[in-house]
Scaffold this motif. Structure first.
Motif, PDB file in Angstrom:
ATOM      1  N   PRO A  16       0.856  -1.194   0.000  1.00 32.67           N
ATOM      2  CA  PRO A  16       0.000   0.000   0.000  1.00 32.67           C
ATOM      3  C   PRO A  16       0.893   1.246   0.000  1.00 32.67           C
ATOM      4  N   HIS A  17       0.443   2.284  -0.659  1.00 30.31           N
ATOM      5  CA  HIS A  17       1.238   3.513  -0.728  1.00 30.31           C
ATOM      6  C   HIS A  17       1.430   4.123   0.657  1.00 30.31           C
ATOM      7  N   PRO A  54       1.619   7.015   3.408  1.00 30.69           N
ATOM      8  CA  PRO A  54       0.753   8.189   3.580  1.00 30.69           C
ATOM      9  C   PRO A  54       1.484   9.472   3.187  1.00 30.69           C
ATOM     10  N   SER A  58      -0.181  12.750   7.131  1.00 28.94           N
ATOM     11  CA  SER A  58      -1.332  11.848   7.157  1.00 28.94           C
ATOM     12  C   SER A  58      -1.019  10.631   8.013  1.00 28.94           C
ATOM     13  N   LYS A  59      -2.086  10.032   8.520  1.00 31.16           N
ATOM     14  CA  LYS A  59      -1.922   8.840   9.358  1.00 31.16           C
ATOM     15  C   LYS A  59      -1.757   7.618   8.455  1.00 31.16           C
ATOM     16  N   LYS A  60      -0.935   6.689   8.915  1.00 24.17           N
ATOM     17  CA  LYS A  60      -0.675   5.449   8.194  1.00 24.17           C
ATOM     18  C   LYS A  60      -1.916   4.557   8.264  1.00 24.17           C
ATOM     19  N   SER A  61      -2.299   3.953   7.125  1.00 17.91           N
ATOM     20  CA  SER A  61      -3.457   3.054   7.119  1.00 17.91           C
ATOM     21  C   SER A  61      -3.099   1.742   7.823  1.00 17.91           C
ATOM     22  N   ILE A  62      -4.125   1.028   8.242  1.00 15.42           N
ATOM     23  CA  ILE A  62      -3.912  -0.273   8.879  1.00 15.42           C
ATOM     24  C   ILE A  62      -3.244  -1.225   7.900  1.00 15.42           C
ATOM     25  N   ALA A  63      -3.658  -1.174   6.625  1.00 14.44           N
ATOM     26  CA  ALA A  63      -3.055  -2.040   5.608  1.00 14.44           C
ATOM     27  C   ALA A  63      -1.566  -1.731   5.446  1.00 14.44           C
ATOM     28  N   ARG A  64      -1.205  -0.452   5.438  1.00  9.33           N
ATOM     29  CA  ARG A  64       0.202  -0.070   5.309  1.00  9.33           C
ATOM     30  C   ARG A  64       0.991  -0.519   6.539  1.00  9.33           C
ATOM     31  N   PHE A  65       0.417  -0.331   7.721  1.00  8.07           N
ATOM     32  CA  PHE A  65       1.085  -0.744   8.953  1.00  8.07           C
ATOM     33  C   PHE A  65       1.330  -2.259   8.937  1.00  8.07           C
ATOM     34  N   TRP A 117       1.447  -4.246   6.337  1.00 10.26           N
ATOM     35  CA  TRP A 117       2.426  -4.551   5.290  1.00 10.26           C
ATOM     36  C   TRP A 117       3.845  -4.300   5.798  1.00 10.26           C
TER      37      TRP A 117
END
Length: 167
Positions: A75-76, A78, A82-89, A91
């Protein structure tokens, strides 16, 4: 290491990370293929140490080969602020964990491999070269990182001082 320590320092850290990891993966893949072609450690009867070396080495390679595939579903990051998405975290945890675990397994595999030479004197020589070479590499890396951190901190301080003066 480039990803962890060069991120703030090097604008092109991501490209350096990809290039170094790709080169390392290519070299280890070639080595693994040569080992699989020339040594049969998986067919019975097998010596426990040779079998363990083959299994741990193959697991290490599997983890290394998954990393580029993992990157394809990354996932890109942030945008700034911006806050990091759950998917990015998630990953990042998986990507970093696989990387660190693969490094530990590689060290274990190589260490175990140094005990598989038929001549005990050759084993000791190989272990010394491996230990001294690894130690010199780590020492050089530590010295470079501290040196680079000092230069970066000095440059950052000068930039901040100049920005403060111009206000």
């Amino acid at each position: 290491i480039i990803a962890k320590l060069g991120r703030r320092r090097l604008g092109s850290w991501f490209h350096i990370h990809i290039a170094l990891q790709s080169f390392g993966l290519l070299i280890t893949l070639i080595s693994w293929i040569i080992a699989l072609k020339n040594f049969d450690v998986f067919s019975p009867p097998h010596d426990a140490k040779f079998y363990a070396h083959g299994v741990i080495g193959s697991l290490t390679m599997a983890m290394g080969l998954v990393q580029p595939l993992n990157a394809l579903v990354r996932p890109h990051a942030p945008e700034d602020g911006s806050k990091k998405s759950i998917a990015r975290f998630a990953w990042e945890v998986i990507h970093k964990s696989f990387g660190y675990i693969a490094i530990v397994l590689a060290v274990v595999t190589i260490g175990l491999g140094t005990t598989l030479l038929p001549n005990v004197d050759d084993q000791l020589k190989f272990q010394l070269v491996y230990g001294i070479g690894g130690g010199i590499f780590l020492l050089g890396l530590i010295v470079f990182l501290f040196y680079d951190k000092g230069i970066y901190s000095t440059q950052k301080k000068v930039i901040l001082d100049e920005a403060h003066i111009s206000q």
